[in-house]
Motif scaffolding. Sequence first.
Motif, PDB file in Angstrom:
ATOM      1  N   ALA A 101       0.205   3.044  28.822  1.00  0.00           N
ATOM      2  CA  ALA A 101       0.132   4.503  28.777  1.00  0.00           C
ATOM      3  C   ALA A 101      -0.352   4.972  27.411  1.00  0.00           C
ATOM      4  O   ALA A 101      -1.148   5.910  27.304  1.00  0.00           O
ATOM      5  CB  ALA A 101       1.501   5.110  29.085  1.00  0.00           C
ATOM      6  N   THR A 102       0.132   4.324  26.343  1.00  0.00           N
ATOM      7  CA  THR A 102      -0.279   4.652  24.983  1.00  0.00           C
ATOM      8  C   THR A 102      -0.034   3.442  24.095  1.00  0.00           C
ATOM      9  O   THR A 102       0.751   2.554  24.445  1.00  0.00           O
ATOM     10  CB  THR A 102       0.471   5.890  24.450  1.00  0.00           C
ATOM     11  N   LEU A 103      -0.708   3.396  22.944  1.00  0.00           N
ATOM     12  CA  LEU A 103      -0.737   2.190  22.121  1.00  0.00           C
ATOM     13  C   LEU A 103      -0.504   2.535  20.658  1.00  0.00           C
ATOM     14  O   LEU A 103      -0.984   3.557  20.169  1.00  0.00           O
ATOM     15  CB  LEU A 103      -2.102   1.507  22.275  1.00  0.00           C
ATOM     16  N   ARG A 104       0.233   1.656  19.952  1.00  0.00           N
ATOM     17  CA  ARG A 104       0.459   1.805  18.518  1.00  0.00           C
ATOM     18  C   ARG A 104       0.166   0.482  17.817  1.00  0.00           C
ATOM     19  O   ARG A 104       0.512  -0.577  18.323  1.00  0.00           O
ATOM     20  CB  ARG A 104       1.909   2.224  18.227  1.00  0.00           C
ATOM     21  N   MET A 105      -0.465   0.554  16.626  1.00  0.00           N
ATOM     22  CA  MET A 105      -0.621  -0.593  15.733  1.00  0.00           C
ATOM     23  C   MET A 105      -0.029  -0.183  14.392  1.00  0.00           C
ATOM     24  O   MET A 105      -0.631   0.601  13.662  1.00  0.00           O
ATOM     25  CB  MET A 105      -2.092  -0.986  15.574  1.00  0.00           C
ATOM     26  N   MET A 106       1.160  -0.701  14.065  1.00  0.00           N
ATOM     27  CA  MET A 106       1.900  -0.187  12.916  1.00  0.00           C
ATOM     28  C   MET A 106       2.057  -1.190  11.778  1.00  0.00           C
ATOM     29  O   MET A 106       2.382  -0.817  10.665  1.00  0.00           O
ATOM     30  CB  MET A 106       3.261   0.337  13.381  1.00  0.00           C
TER      31      MET A 106
ATOM     32  N   ARG B 231       0.809  -1.219   0.000  1.00  0.00           N
ATOM     33  CA  ARG B 231       0.000   0.000   0.000  1.00  0.00           C
ATOM     34  C   ARG B 231       0.845   1.274   0.000  1.00  0.00           C
ATOM     35  O   ARG B 231       0.312   2.381   0.013  1.00  0.00           O
ATOM     36  CB  ARG B 231      -0.939   0.003   1.213  1.00  0.00           C
ATOM     37  N   GLY B 232       2.171   1.132   0.007  1.00  0.00           N
ATOM     38  CA  GLY B 232       3.043   2.301  -0.055  1.00  0.00           C
ATOM     39  C   GLY B 232       3.395   2.910   1.284  1.00  0.00           C
ATOM     40  O   GLY B 232       3.945   4.018   1.334  1.00  0.00           O
ATOM     41  N   LEU B 233       3.114   2.199   2.369  1.00  0.00           N
ATOM     42  CA  LEU B 233       3.515   2.660   3.698  1.00  0.00           C
ATOM     43  C   LEU B 233       4.941   2.186   3.984  1.00  0.00           C
ATOM     44  O   LEU B 233       5.339   1.099   3.573  1.00  0.00           O
ATOM     45  CB  LEU B 233       2.563   2.112   4.760  1.00  0.00           C
ATOM     46  N   GLY B 234       5.711   2.977   4.698  1.00  0.00           N
ATOM     47  CA  GLY B 234       7.129   2.683   4.866  1.00  0.00           C
ATOM     48  C   GLY B 234       7.491   1.720   5.977  1.00  0.00           C
ATOM     49  O   GLY B 234       8.661   1.360   6.116  1.00  0.00           O
ATOM     50  N   TRP B 235       6.507   1.283   6.774  1.00  0.00           N
ATOM     51  CA  TRP B 235       6.802   0.449   7.944  1.00  0.00           C
ATOM     52  C   TRP B 235       6.806  -1.025   7.542  1.00  0.00           C
ATOM     53  O   TRP B 235       5.862  -1.760   7.757  1.00  0.00           O
ATOM     54  CB  TRP B 235       5.779   0.722   9.040  1.00  0.00           C
ATOM     55  N   TRP B 236       7.917  -1.468   6.925  1.00  0.00           N
ATOM     56  CA  TRP B 236       8.100  -2.866   6.545  1.00  0.00           C
ATOM     57  C   TRP B 236       9.598  -3.151   6.518  1.00  0.00           C
ATOM     58  O   TRP B 236      10.420  -2.235   6.507  1.00  0.00           O
ATOM     59  CB  TRP B 236       7.467  -3.173   5.185  1.00  0.00           C
ATOM     60  N   CYS B 237       9.956  -4.422   6.511  1.00  0.00           N
ATOM     61  CA  CYS B 237      11.368  -4.778   6.606  1.00  0.00           C
ATOM     62  C   CYS B 237      11.576  -6.206   6.118  1.00  0.00           C
ATOM     63  O   CYS B 237      10.624  -6.922   5.801  1.00  0.00           O
ATOM     64  CB  CYS B 237      11.842  -4.666   8.056  1.00  0.00           C
ATOM     65  N   SER B 238      12.827  -6.612   6.074  1.00  0.00           N
ATOM     66  CA  SER B 238      13.203  -8.013   5.900  1.00  0.00           C
ATOM     67  C   SER B 238      13.847  -8.474   7.202  1.00  0.00           C
ATOM     68  O   SER B 238      14.589  -7.713   7.835  1.00  0.00           O
ATOM     69  CB  SER B 238      14.189  -8.183   4.744  1.00  0.00           C
TER      70      SER B 238
END
Length: 237
Positions: free
Chosen positions: A161-166, A71-78
């Motif tokens: 305290a705070t949450l992320r789903m990336m 989708r063109g989002l930068g949060w990916w890796c090998s």
Amino acid sequence: MLEKGLEAETKTHVTDVVTAADKAAEALIVEALRRERPDDAIVGEEGAAHAGTSGRTWVIDPVDGTYNFHRGLGWWCSALALVSAGATTGEDDVLLGAVHQPVTGDSFVGGPTVASTCNGKRLPALVDRPLRESCATTYLHPPYFQGEIGAAFARAVQGVATLRMMGSGSLDAMAIARGQCDVLFQHSVPDWDRLPGAAIIRGAGGESRVVHAAGVDWHVAGVPTAVADVCAALLGD
């Protein structure tokens, strides 16, 4: 490959996809490992399977965060991990993890007995803190929001305290390893999604556990006190 256009195939559901890039990346990694480590076994998310004689196995996730990638989002890796047993392992079997984020050019390496680094520079030791002071990263497919799994997830989430789903478990783990987040948790995580990040978190002074709660196994990793707090919440203690 992405710039030329890639079709995504659905595996188990609409957000669980695979592209030609996943398969090409896995083939490239396998070729290098077969050349450099011919006696080691190999297991890959996209089907790579080679027996070995050394007692060590490389576990490969060629593109972790394929949905983001497509989708063109930068949060990916090998990502890949080296383990001292078969493809299904305990936390004490992982020897080394490696994660590369092409978008930034960052490469992470580390393990339980190998100090974790980013681009060759040692990462600072993690700062321990309780869950109530922590930034947590996680993911739960919406169909699981109800029932026992959803209830266990809610208990853990309510304590942060705070949450992320990336959308990339291994990169979430790298955010923890470099001190940007504190703890991650997710259920039913395959070895290729779990072990690379777990190894590097441990190499930075963190912990990694698998806890059975609500009928499934949960991967929990991060700073020690927050990990203990998440495990207790999942178990309802």
